[in-house]
Motif scaffolding. Sequence first.
Motif, PDB file in Angstrom:
ATOM      1  N   MET A   1     -20.655 -46.014  -7.650  1.00 26.69           N
ATOM      2  CA  MET A   1     -21.622 -45.641  -8.668  1.00 26.69           C
ATOM      3  C   MET A   1     -20.913 -44.866  -9.769  1.00 26.69           C
ATOM      4  O   MET A   1     -20.088 -43.995  -9.516  1.00 26.69           O
ATOM      5  CB  MET A   1     -22.721 -44.786  -8.049  1.00 26.69           C
ATOM      6  N   ASN A   2     -21.240 -45.167 -10.985  1.00 26.64           N
ATOM      7  CA  ASN A   2     -20.688 -44.442 -12.119  1.00 26.64           C
ATOM      8  C   ASN A   2     -21.405 -43.118 -12.274  1.00 26.64           C
ATOM      9  O   ASN A   2     -22.497 -42.921 -11.778  1.00 26.64           O
ATOM     10  CB  ASN A   2     -20.870 -45.262 -13.396  1.00 26.64           C
ATOM     11  N   GLY A   3     -20.813 -42.221 -12.987  1.00 24.34           N
ATOM     12  CA  GLY A   3     -21.481 -40.957 -13.234  1.00 24.34           C
ATOM     13  C   GLY A   3     -20.685 -40.055 -14.134  1.00 24.34           C
ATOM     14  O   GLY A   3     -19.501 -40.258 -14.368  1.00 24.34           O
ATOM     15  N   GLY A   4     -21.380 -39.044 -14.645  1.00 29.48           N
ATOM     16  CA  GLY A   4     -20.761 -38.045 -15.492  1.00 29.48           C
ATOM     17  C   GLY A   4     -20.402 -36.814 -14.680  1.00 29.48           C
ATOM     18  O   GLY A   4     -20.104 -36.882 -13.492  1.00 29.48           O
ATOM     19  N   LEU A   5     -20.498 -35.680 -15.319  1.00 26.36           N
ATOM     20  CA  LEU A   5     -20.190 -34.397 -14.688  1.00 26.36           C
ATOM     21  C   LEU A   5     -21.390 -33.959 -13.850  1.00 26.36           C
ATOM     22  O   LEU A   5     -22.528 -33.979 -14.334  1.00 26.36           O
ATOM     23  CB  LEU A   5     -19.896 -33.359 -15.763  1.00 26.36           C
ATOM     24  N   VAL A   6     -21.149 -33.564 -12.606  1.00 22.91           N
ATOM     25  CA  VAL A   6     -22.213 -33.092 -11.720  1.00 22.91           C
ATOM     26  C   VAL A   6     -21.891 -31.671 -11.292  1.00 22.91           C
ATOM     27  O   VAL A   6     -20.828 -31.411 -10.719  1.00 22.91           O
ATOM     28  CB  VAL A   6     -22.362 -34.002 -10.471  1.00 22.91           C
ATOM     29  N   CYS A   7     -22.804 -30.745 -11.581  1.00 23.82           N
ATOM     30  CA  CYS A   7     -22.654 -29.338 -11.198  1.00 23.82           C
ATOM     31  C   CYS A   7     -23.640 -29.047 -10.074  1.00 23.82           C
ATOM     32  O   CYS A   7     -24.849 -29.176 -10.269  1.00 23.82           O
ATOM     33  CB  CYS A   7     -22.939 -28.435 -12.390  1.00 23.82           C
ATOM     34  N   LEU A   8     -23.123 -28.676  -8.912  1.00 22.17           N
ATOM     35  CA  LEU A   8     -23.946 -28.453  -7.727  1.00 22.17           C
ATOM     36  C   LEU A   8     -23.739 -27.053  -7.167  1.00 22.17           C
ATOM     37  O   LEU A   8     -22.865 -26.314  -7.600  1.00 22.17           O
ATOM     38  CB  LEU A   8     -23.586 -29.470  -6.642  1.00 22.17           C
ATOM     39  N   ASP A   9     -24.511 -26.753  -6.149  1.00 23.14           N
ATOM     40  CA  ASP A   9     -24.431 -25.478  -5.435  1.00 23.14           C
ATOM     41  C   ASP A   9     -24.574 -24.336  -6.430  1.00 23.14           C
ATOM     42  O   ASP A   9     -25.510 -24.316  -7.191  1.00 23.14           O
ATOM     43  CB  ASP A   9     -23.145 -25.386  -4.618  1.00 23.14           C
ATOM     44  N   ASP A  10     -23.630 -23.402  -6.434  1.00 24.48           N
ATOM     45  CA  ASP A  10     -23.702 -22.295  -7.386  1.00 24.48           C
ATOM     46  C   ASP A  10     -22.575 -22.374  -8.413  1.00 24.48           C
ATOM     47  O   ASP A  10     -22.106 -21.374  -8.927  1.00 24.48           O
ATOM     48  CB  ASP A  10     -23.695 -20.950  -6.661  1.00 24.48           C
ATOM     49  N   SER A  11     -22.159 -23.595  -8.729  1.00 32.94           N
ATOM     50  CA  SER A  11     -21.079 -23.789  -9.702  1.00 32.94           C
ATOM     51  C   SER A  11     -21.567 -23.479 -11.118  1.00 32.94           C
ATOM     52  O   SER A  11     -22.752 -23.497 -11.419  1.00 32.94           O
ATOM     53  CB  SER A  11     -20.536 -25.210  -9.626  1.00 32.94           C
ATOM     54  N   THR A  23     -21.438 -43.061 -19.232  1.00 31.56           N
ATOM     55  CA  THR A  23     -21.233 -42.693 -17.827  1.00 31.56           C
ATOM     56  C   THR A  23     -21.735 -43.750 -16.849  1.00 31.56           C
ATOM     57  O   THR A  23     -21.519 -43.624 -15.657  1.00 31.56           O
ATOM     58  CB  THR A  23     -21.904 -41.342 -17.508  1.00 31.56           C
ATOM     59  N   GLY A  24     -22.414 -44.775 -17.324  1.00 33.94           N
ATOM     60  CA  GLY A  24     -22.826 -45.862 -16.441  1.00 33.94           C
ATOM     61  C   GLY A  24     -24.303 -45.877 -16.164  1.00 33.94           C
ATOM     62  O   GLY A  24     -25.028 -44.916 -16.395  1.00 33.94           O
ATOM     63  N   GLU A  25     -24.742 -46.994 -15.616  1.00 33.79           N
ATOM     64  CA  GLU A  25     -26.160 -47.205 -15.359  1.00 33.79           C
ATOM     65  C   GLU A  25     -26.687 -46.218 -14.325  1.00 33.79           C
ATOM     66  O   GLU A  25     -26.088 -46.016 -13.275  1.00 33.79           O
ATOM     67  CB  GLU A  25     -26.391 -48.638 -14.873  1.00 33.79           C
ATOM     68  N   GLY A  26     -27.808 -45.601 -14.643  1.00 33.97           N
ATOM     69  CA  GLY A  26     -28.459 -44.662 -13.730  1.00 33.97           C
ATOM     70  C   GLY A  26     -27.856 -43.277 -13.721  1.00 33.97           C
ATOM     71  O   GLY A  26     -28.291 -42.419 -12.958  1.00 33.97           O
ATOM     72  N   GLN A  46     -23.464 -39.212 -25.683  1.00 31.82           N
ATOM     73  CA  GLN A  46     -23.950 -40.486 -26.216  1.00 31.82           C
ATOM     74  C   GLN A  46     -23.734 -41.646 -25.248  1.00 31.82           C
ATOM     75  O   GLN A  46     -22.854 -41.613 -24.401  1.00 31.82           O
ATOM     76  CB  GLN A  46     -23.272 -40.804 -27.541  1.00 31.82           C
ATOM     77  N   ASN A  47     -24.597 -42.656 -25.408  1.00 34.26           N
ATOM     78  CA  ASN A  47     -24.487 -43.921 -24.685  1.00 34.26           C
ATOM     79  C   ASN A  47     -24.539 -43.773 -23.166  1.00 34.26           C
ATOM     80  O   ASN A  47     -23.841 -44.473 -22.438  1.00 34.26           O
ATOM     81  CB  ASN A  47     -23.216 -44.665 -25.093  1.00 34.26           C
ATOM     82  N   ASN A  48     -25.377 -42.868 -22.679  1.00 32.16           N
ATOM     83  CA  ASN A  48     -25.573 -42.667 -21.245  1.00 32.16           C
ATOM     84  C   ASN A  48     -26.999 -43.075 -20.895  1.00 32.16           C
ATOM     85  O   ASN A  48     -27.832 -43.256 -21.770  1.00 32.16           O
ATOM     86  CB  ASN A  48     -25.360 -41.190 -20.894  1.00 32.16           C
ATOM     87  N   ASP A  49     -27.293 -43.204 -19.604  1.00 28.94           N
ATOM     88  CA  ASP A  49     -28.685 -43.454 -19.249  1.00 28.94           C
ATOM     89  C   ASP A  49     -29.538 -42.244 -19.618  1.00 28.94           C
ATOM     90  O   ASP A  49     -30.617 -42.376 -20.155  1.00 28.94           O
ATOM     91  CB  ASP A  49     -28.818 -43.793 -17.770  1.00 28.94           C
ATOM     92  N   MET A  50     -29.067 -41.053 -19.314  1.00 29.73           N
ATOM     93  CA  MET A  50     -29.750 -39.841 -19.748  1.00 29.73           C
ATOM     94  C   MET A  50     -28.696 -38.822 -20.155  1.00 29.73           C
ATOM     95  O   MET A  50     -27.570 -38.858 -19.666  1.00 29.73           O
ATOM     96  CB  MET A  50     -30.687 -39.293 -18.673  1.00 29.73           C
ATOM     97  N   GLY A  51     -29.055 -37.937 -21.043  1.00 35.59           N
ATOM     98  CA  GLY A  51     -28.115 -36.932 -21.518  1.00 35.59           C
ATOM     99  C   GLY A  51     -27.853 -35.863 -20.469  1.00 35.59           C
ATOM    100  O   GLY A  51     -26.874 -35.909 -19.740  1.00 35.59           O
ATOM    101  N   VAL A  52     -28.762 -34.905 -20.348  1.00 31.30           N
ATOM    102  CA  VAL A  52     -28.618 -33.803 -19.397  1.00 31.30           C
ATOM    103  C   VAL A  52     -29.803 -33.835 -18.439  1.00 31.30           C
ATOM    104  O   VAL A  52     -30.956 -33.858 -18.864  1.00 31.30           O
ATOM    105  CB  VAL A  52     -28.573 -32.439 -20.127  1.00 31.30           C
TER     106      VAL A  52
END
Length: 126
Positions: A1-11, A23-26, A46-52
Motif C-alpha cells: 500500500m502506498n502512503g505518506g507520512l504517518v505520525c502515531l503513538d506520541d510522536s 502518496t497513492g490511492e487511499g 498536492q495530488n494525494n487522496d487526502m491532504g491531512v
Amino acid sequence: MNGGLVCLDDSWCVLLGCTVDQTGEGAAAVRFSEFSGGLLESCLIQNNDMGVMVDDNARVACYSSLFQHNRQGAFYAGPTISKDSEVELVDNTVCENSCLDFDRYGIWSSSRRPPNLVQRDNRENW
C-alpha cells in the motif's frame, strides 16, 4: 500500500517548507493518529487522496501551506476523532480539492470536525 507520512503513538512530526506529492490511492499525505502531534508550515500538499488526516487525540497546526488537487479534500477528520483532538488552520490556501465525487470543493471532506478547531485567514480558491 502506498502512503505518506504517518505520525502515531506520541510522536511529533514537523514539516517546514516540504512537498508531499502523489502518496497513492487511499493515502493521506500526512496522517496524525493516537496521541501524535505536529506542525506543517509553508508546505505544498498536492495530488494525494487526502491532504491531512486527523484522528484520535492528535494535535496539529498548519500554517501558510498550499493544498491542491487532493481527491478527498485538504483535511479529513477520521472516524475515531476524540473530544481532546486539536487542529489549528491559519493562512492556508486550498484550491481544487475535489472532495470525492461530490460537486463541491473545500477544506474539509468529512462531515466530522475536530472539537477543538481554529480556522482563520484561509483562502479557498478554485
